[in-house]
Design a protein around this motif. Structure first.
Motif, short mmCIF file in Angstrom:
data_model
loop_
_atom_site.label_atom_id
_atom_site.label_comp_id
_atom_site.label_asym_id
_atom_site.label_seq_id
_atom_site.Cartn_x
_atom_site.Cartn_y
_atom_site.Cartn_z
N ASN A 17 46.65 16.32 31.49
CA ASN A 17 46.83 16.44 30.04
C ASN A 17 48.15 15.82 29.56
O ASN A 17 48.63 16.13 28.49
CB ASN A 17 46.75 17.91 29.60
CG ASN A 17 46.49 18.04 28.12
OD1 ASN A 17 45.82 17.20 27.54
ND2 ASN A 17 47.06 19.05 27.50
N SER A 64 46.21 19.67 39.39
CA SER A 64 47.09 20.04 40.51
C SER A 64 46.41 19.85 41.85
O SER A 64 47.05 19.46 42.82
CB SER A 64 47.57 21.47 40.33
OG SER A 64 46.51 22.36 40.44
N ARG A 65 45.11 20.11 41.93
CA ARG A 65 44.46 19.98 43.24
C ARG A 65 44.21 18.51 43.58
O ARG A 65 43.94 18.17 44.72
CB ARG A 65 43.16 20.77 43.26
CG ARG A 65 42.07 20.19 42.40
CD ARG A 65 40.87 21.09 42.39
NE ARG A 65 41.19 22.33 41.69
CZ ARG A 65 40.30 23.24 41.39
NH1 ARG A 65 39.07 23.11 41.75
NH2 ARG A 65 40.64 24.32 40.72
N ARG A 67 46.53 16.12 42.86
CA ARG A 67 47.79 15.41 42.99
C ARG A 67 48.09 15.02 44.43
O ARG A 67 48.83 14.09 44.68
CB ARG A 67 48.94 16.28 42.45
CG ARG A 67 48.98 16.29 40.95
CD ARG A 67 50.07 17.19 40.45
NE ARG A 67 49.63 17.90 39.27
CZ ARG A 67 50.11 19.08 38.87
NH1 ARG A 67 51.05 19.66 39.58
NH2 ARG A 67 49.65 19.65 37.79
N ALA A 68 47.48 15.73 45.37
CA ALA A 68 47.69 15.39 46.78
C ALA A 68 47.12 14.01 47.08
O ALA A 68 47.49 13.39 48.08
CB ALA A 68 47.05 16.45 47.66
N VAL A 94 57.64 20.93 36.54
CA VAL A 94 56.56 20.53 37.45
C VAL A 94 56.52 19.01 37.54
O VAL A 94 56.38 18.43 38.62
CB VAL A 94 55.21 21.11 36.96
CG1 VAL A 94 54.12 20.77 37.95
CG2 VAL A 94 55.31 22.60 36.75
N GLU A 98 56.99 16.72 40.87
CA GLU A 98 56.02 15.72 41.33
C GLU A 98 56.68 14.34 41.42
O GLU A 98 56.39 13.57 42.33
CB GLU A 98 54.82 15.66 40.36
CG GLU A 98 53.98 16.93 40.32
CD GLU A 98 53.33 17.26 41.66
OE1 GLU A 98 53.28 16.39 42.54
OE2 GLU A 98 52.88 18.41 41.81
#
Lengths: 178, 616
Positions: A17, A64-65, A67-68, A94, A98
């Motif tokens: 977002n 978030s899941r 971003r790996a 955050v 990152e």
């Protein structure tokens, strides 16, 4: 390169977002723009041209899941656009985390990859200025990469051209030095 | 903290934030249905300031509503399952009523049902309102009687009356002649309970605990009482409730009381039961959803876990007095931690009884909560006793494994639970004595019996094997039975062959099954099956697929075949049972295939037959 159009792969990163897909949407010619952007799953590829550089942009999901998965793209990236939601004060930490993880990654560390930070949603109320965002992200500590920050709005398109022009200039200079 | 911390600190401008609240007065609500969770705080106010309901977006206060009284609890709930989702309601509990807010506007007021005054208080008021008694001595005497009654059963009017000076009392009695008819129930705590679905946005109902020790469940649509249960036979005052489960299916309301105990209410219980008592006053409870175990922090500096039956599983001594507790569920790691804040300013995270993380906050926690704030799922919201707001975001890379770096293991690794060892019975003691005395003999006899059993098994196997050789040669085929059953609507059927050896002592080897199809109408997927050794009394099933084949110029009659009947001449399939080394089949059976259901005939065949067109 023979003075032709320079090709560059640019990675568009940022939290969910923050406006990555909207930003790429705003860079398209007006007739190709989508009226509605939906959250990106995995990644999407997009093309745009600016300042004599043909960009091939990878728009990756910022959830978030997901971003790996960013680090998969680091190796072949010639430039990074890091999009920050300047109105989301809560998640600036955050975004900083990152960004730091990205800069410290072995595939990124020490490479002179131009980093363009876009403080998006500058038109929103309570949006932080570019200087504030730069301070909050700790950009002054980045020594191994040329970086630039500018406030922009993916919805109105203001400020975008400046940032992309800087990125194109950086990439052209790098190519001519080689 | 340094680089090892698992948490990111959000910089909060502390100058204009001053929150004075209670653990029950804080809620995380998706107020505008945009998946951007807001922090809703029922602020008690401080000094001159009146109580307010404050709404925070991130760390920024965006709105507030003035409240009529001190808030006792703030909860959010959905009351209808419409699509698109309606906005959530906010319920704020005050001393005798619950205000329901929708879109920041007061939407409904619910008053608790009143109770009749007790007789002696009524009598006093009858005398007080009589003008003849309006002199100092009688009033003093009557006030004394009122004073001797327990505070809890008195009406508000009596309590106010007791707080007045004599002149005020006289003035009050001159002006009002009303008797306090009824006494209002007073709210002690509030929570929500999901109605019929565990979904995040499913309908919930409000659950209210009263000072009289009753739990009232309100209907989500009409806000009327649908259930009233007494907490316990002995009067207990609830002060924190945790509701788990679903109202329409099965639920548990775990209630911490002011009387050093925890009570439980379950579905269809007429009255709550005492679950367990603690030695000291309970500070807070939490219920783990995984196994319904109850975590309790007490003023005797302990953190304890009780099973859902009320049995204590373990107890950890804390360094300082615990002040707050909250659950920290981290779904992507599959753990639910329990955060305990201490009066020393420390905050510990426990997984079971093992400490997984520690933080020092430099300030004493007053209220804390973990959940989604804004768009970030894992935010720790901490309100300190100074009124500051601290926000901590869990790092994406955080790990709470016991082996992860940055954890100092506390205490010796002790067994989680004591072993369940039954008491030594007399029988057991005698047996153990015998075993000690005649150990050698017992071992020998056991080994002897074991060897005999092995021998018997070997003999039986050998016997069956030798007999199987001359089995067919004797020409007796009765012991073998072959049966078939057909399943399916077609065109692919499943034919299950069942080969059974009914003989009591002979095994069969070298058998095989062959399908012989009369015409080209059928295709057998596995026409030759080798049968393995078939022990005495055993049976083996062989499911085989058989498909009916339709030729290109299909006969329209096919569509009018009777489904329950038989497909006619061409539908016979012969099944032959062969024995190795013999020229003739030993057994043969005929299977009559049923016709394929016309509805199941492949569409392209129907097209080519022109059957579809003839219909139009």
């Amino acid at each position: 390169m023979g003075g032709g159009v320079t090709q560059a792969t640019v990675l568009v990163l940022g939290l969910d977002n923050s406006g990555k897909s909207s930003l790429l949407n705003a860079l398209r010619p007006p007739e190709q723009r989508a009226s509605l952007t939906v959250p990106t799953v995995a990644h999407k590829q997009d093309q745009f041209q600016s300042g004599g550089v043909s960009f091939s942009a990878w728009d990756v999901s910022g959830a978030s899941r997901m971003r790996a998965l960013w680090e998969r793209h680091y190796r072949y990236a010639n430039a990074v656009i890091f999009v920050v939601d300047a109105a989301d004060h809560l998640r600036l930490v955050v975004a900083r985390e990152e960004l730091e993880l990205m800069l410290a990654h072995p595939d990124m560390f020490g490479r002179r990859v131009p980093l363009l930070v876009l403080a998006n949603k500058s038109d929103a109320s309570h949006a932080l200025s570019a200087t504030h965002v730069a301070a909050a992200l700790g950009l002054e500590r980045i020594a191994d990469k040329p970086w630039h920050i500018c406030a922009c709005s993916a919805l109105t398109g203001s400020g975008l051209a400046d940032g992309i022009a800087w990125l194109a200039r950086q990439l052209r200079e790098q190519r001519s030095n080689k | 903290m340094g680089g090892m911390s698992r948490w990111l600190d959000v910089v909060v401008g502390t100058d204009d934030i001053d929150i004075n609240t209670l653990p029950s007065n804080i809620a995380l609500v998706d107020l505008q249905n945009d998946n951007e969770f807001k922090l809703v705080v029922g602020d008690l106010g401080r000094g001159e300031e009146s109580p307010r309901l404050k709404i925070f977006k991130g760390a920024m206060q965006i709105s507030d509503i003035s409240l009529p009284d001190l808030p006792l609890g703030v909860v959010s709930l959905y009351t209808s399952e419409t699509s698109p989702r309606s906005t959530p309601l906010i319920a704020v509990a005050f001393s005798t009523c619950v205000y329901i807010y929708r879109n920041f506007k007061l939407f409904y007021k619910y008053y608790l049902p009143t109770v009749e005054l007790n007789a002696s208080e009524m009598e006093v008021w009858n005398k007080l309102t009589d003008p003849a008694n309006h002199n100092e001595e009688t009033i003093l005497a009557l006030t004394e009687t009122l004073h001797n009654m327990p505070q809890k059963i008195l009406s508000i009017q009596s309590r106010d009356f007791l707080a007045m000076t004599l002149e005020q009392q006289l003035e009050f009695l001159e002006n009002s002649t009303d008797l306090p008819k009824k006494r209002d129930r007073e709210i002690a705590c509030i929570t929500t309970l999901r109605m019929s679905s565990v979904d995040r946005y499913s309908v919930s109902c409000v659950v209210v605990g009263t000072e009289d020790g009753e739990i009232i469940v309100l209907d989500p649509q009409t806000f009327t009482q649908i259930c009233l249960v007494k907490l316990c036979t002995v009067k207990k005052t609830p002060y924190q409730m945790v509701a788990t489960g679903l109202y329409n299916v099965d639920y548990r309301i775990t209630v911490a009381t002011r009387e050093k105990c925890v009570c439980l209410i379950k579905r269809e219980w007429k009255e709550g039961r005492l679950l367990f008592s603690t030695e000291e006053h309970v500070v807070a409870i939490e219920v783990l959803t995984a196994d319904s175990s109850i975590m309790v922090i007490c003023t005797d500096n302990t953190l304890a876990s009780y099973s859902k039956k009320g049995k204590r599983q373990w107890l950890v001594n804390l360094e300082h007095r615990p002040v707050a507790m909250t659950l920290v569920p981290i779904l992507h790691l599959g753990v639910t931690l329990v955060a305990v804040a201490l009066a020393s300013g420390h905050l510990h995270l426990y997984d079971g009884k093992a400490r997984r993380d520690s933080m020092f906050l430099r300030d004493v926690v007053s209220v804390m909560k973990f959940g989604q704030l804004g768009q970030e799922e894992h935010v720790f919201i901490i309100v300190t006793s100074n009124g500051n707001l601290l926000l901590k975001i869990l790092k994406r890379t955080a790990d709470f494994n016991p082996h992860a770096a940055g954890i100092e293991l506390t205490g010796a690794p002790v067994a989680q639970k004591p072993w369940l060892i039954p008491k030594k019975s007399k029988l057991f003691l005698e047996q153990s004595v015998r075993e000690r005395e005649t150990a050698v003999a017992m071992h020998e006899s056991f080994q002897h019996e074991l060897n005999r059993l092995r021998l018997l098994a070997a003999k039986t196997l050998l016997e069956a094997h030798t007999k199987s050789d001359n089995f067919i040669g004797a020409g007796v085929m009765e012991p073998i039975r072959l049966s078939a059953e057909v399943e399916g609507l077609g065109p692919v059927f499943r034919v299950t062959l069942q080969v059974e050896n009914t003989s009591a002592d002979k095994a069969v080897v070298g058998l095989s099954v062959l399908f012989n199809v009369h015409s080209t109408n059928y295709k057998v997927y596995n026409p030759y099956i080798k049968v393995p050794l078939l022990g005495p009394g055993n049976q083996i099933k062989f499911p085989t697929k058989i498909e009916e084949i339709f030729s290109e110029n299909i006969n329209p009659d096919v569509f009018f075949r009777n489904v329950t009947g038989q497909a006619g001449e061409g539908s016979l399939i012969k099944v032959l049972l062969l024995k190795e080394g013999r020229p003739n089949p030993v057994l043969a059976a005929t299977v009559t295939m049923p016709p394929t259901d016309p509805l199941m005939i492949p569409y392209d065949k129907i097209q080519s037959s022109g059957f579809g067109q003839s219909d139009k």
